[in-house]
Design a protein around this motif. Structure first.
Motif, PDB file in Angstrom:
ATOM      1  N   MET A   1       0.838  -1.215   0.000  1.00 34.13           N
ATOM      2  CA  MET A   1       0.000   0.000   0.000  1.00 34.13           C
ATOM      3  C   MET A   1       0.868   1.258   0.000  1.00 34.13           C
ATOM      4  O   MET A   1       1.835   1.356   0.728  1.00 34.13           O
ATOM      5  N   ARG A   3       2.030   5.022   0.703  1.00 24.87           N
ATOM      6  CA  ARG A   3       1.870   5.971   1.803  1.00 24.87           C
ATOM      7  C   ARG A   3       2.590   7.250   1.410  1.00 24.87           C
ATOM      8  O   ARG A   3       3.581   7.220   0.688  1.00 24.87           O
ATOM      9  N   ILE A   4       2.104   8.352   1.907  1.00 21.34           N
ATOM     10  CA  ILE A   4       2.776   9.616   1.634  1.00 21.34           C
ATOM     11  C   ILE A   4       3.886   9.802   2.659  1.00 21.34           C
ATOM     12  O   ILE A   4       3.623   9.732   3.860  1.00 21.34           O
ATOM     13  N   PRO A   5       5.127  10.015   2.205  1.00 25.60           N
ATOM     14  CA  PRO A   5       6.224  10.125   3.166  1.00 25.60           C
ATOM     15  C   PRO A   5       6.135  11.399   4.002  1.00 25.60           C
ATOM     16  O   PRO A   5       5.705  12.441   3.514  1.00 25.60           O
ATOM     17  N   LEU A   7       8.501  13.876   6.129  1.00 24.99           N
ATOM     18  CA  LEU A   7       9.907  14.196   6.372  1.00 24.99           C
ATOM     19  C   LEU A   7      10.036  15.020   7.638  1.00 24.99           C
ATOM     20  O   LEU A   7       9.178  15.850   7.939  1.00 24.99           O
ATOM     21  N   LYS A   8      11.127  14.806   8.352  1.00 27.64           N
ATOM     22  CA  LYS A   8      11.365  15.538   9.592  1.00 27.64           C
ATOM     23  C   LYS A   8      12.457  16.569   9.360  1.00 27.64           C
ATOM     24  O   LYS A   8      13.552  16.240   8.913  1.00 27.64           O
ATOM     25  N   LEU A  14       7.267  17.659   7.438  1.00 29.92           N
ATOM     26  CA  LEU A  14       6.954  18.186   6.114  1.00 29.92           C
ATOM     27  C   LEU A  14       6.324  17.092   5.257  1.00 29.92           C
ATOM     28  O   LEU A  14       6.857  15.992   5.150  1.00 29.92           O
ATOM     29  N   THR A  16       4.636  16.508   1.367  1.00 29.60           N
ATOM     30  CA  THR A  16       4.388  17.037   0.034  1.00 29.60           C
ATOM     31  C   THR A  16       3.303  16.198  -0.624  1.00 29.60           C
ATOM     32  O   THR A  16       3.483  15.007  -0.828  1.00 29.60           O
ATOM     33  N   ILE A  17       2.187  16.831  -0.933  1.00 28.93           N
ATOM     34  CA  ILE A  17       1.088  16.107  -1.584  1.00 28.93           C
ATOM     35  C   ILE A  17       1.314  16.164  -3.092  1.00 28.93           C
ATOM     36  O   ILE A  17       1.364  17.242  -3.672  1.00 28.93           O
ATOM     37  N   GLN A  18       1.493  15.001  -3.709  1.00 30.01           N
ATOM     38  CA  GLN A  18       1.760  14.978  -5.152  1.00 30.01           C
ATOM     39  C   GLN A  18       0.732  14.168  -5.904  1.00 30.01           C
ATOM     40  O   GLN A  18       0.685  14.210  -7.121  1.00 30.01           O
ATOM     41  N   ASP A  48       2.842  20.849   1.833  1.00 30.96           N
ATOM     42  CA  ASP A  48       3.075  21.519   0.559  1.00 30.96           C
ATOM     43  C   ASP A  48       2.101  20.989  -0.489  1.00 30.96           C
ATOM     44  O   ASP A  48       2.050  19.789  -0.744  1.00 30.96           O
ATOM     45  N   ALA A  51       2.015  21.028  -5.920  1.00 33.75           N
ATOM     46  CA  ALA A  51       1.827  20.154  -7.080  1.00 33.75           C
ATOM     47  C   ALA A  51       0.358  20.045  -7.482  1.00 33.75           C
ATOM     48  O   ALA A  51       0.048  19.549  -8.561  1.00 33.75           O
TER      49      ALA A  51
END
Lengths: 133, 133
Positions: A1, A3-5, A7-8, A14, A16-18, A48, A51
């Motif tokens: 599945m 997952r959106i990463p 970041l620290k 942080l 980022t929706i892409q 963010d 995108a």
């Protein structure tokens, strides 16, 4: 599945929706974010969306949800990189994202989180501002 | 056409790879990155691949290309968030990413870029290191 990463960056998370968000992905993101906020003691969450060319009411609600949960966990949520057309669409949809702070880009978002963390630290009644960074 | 967003963190550019790269997307990313490096005078490029469960030789070459172009433009490239299985696959594919620096996460990647920028500034022959940040 997939997952959106998350970041620290120091004490800020942080995201980022892409990709297009669907139900499952959105709830996975909300769950992951909540756990990471607690795990790293995050002061803020930067999302963010530069995108994204369109934002629908589902996405708007997701941003609102994330902001509400983060606030309860004492973290600020700042949405960055919103395109002008997206801002117009959000208002037209009646989603003014009241609980969500916004900034033009990641740098400004980080500055916003740093500022509000400093103010919270000093206490709400403290008006002293030396302006030094 | 979809594009991978490039985020600016001070003088570092951050890219999060979340989707399968195809030819067109990869060359768009390389082109966008090159332009942004010059536009913002970036010292480094962080590429987060924590979302990737597999990396093929195409992706490996793309990372190598980005690193080579960035180096010519005087920016360090650091790949962060690589999963253990991905590292194993890369070596098995014979792609040891010689030109690419790696770090475990974004925080460590930023520190690595800051360190090498400082060393470059002092000149290669200067061994003095006060260790203060």
């Amino acid at each position: 599945m997939e997952r959106i990463p998350i970041l620290k960056l120091g004490n800020v998370l942080l995201v980022t929706i892409q990709v297009d968000m669907h139900d499952e992905l959105a709830s996975a993101l909300e769950e992951d974010l909540t756990q990471r906020i607690v795990a790293v003691g995050a002061r803020g969450v930067l999302i963010d969306i530069s995108a994204l060319e369109i934002v629908d009411s589902f996405m708007g609600r997701m941003l609102d949800n994330i902001a509400s949960v983060s606030r309860i966990l004492d973290a600020d949520t700042v949405v960055v990189g919103m395109r002008p057309a997206v801002a117009i669409t959000l208002v037209e949809l009646g989603l003014s994202l009241h609980g969500v702070k916004t900034a033009l880009n990641v740098d400004k978002g980080l500055a916003l989180i740093a500022t509000s963390a400093r103010h919270a630290w000093r206490g709400a009644g403290d008006e002293d501002d030396d302006g030094s960074d």
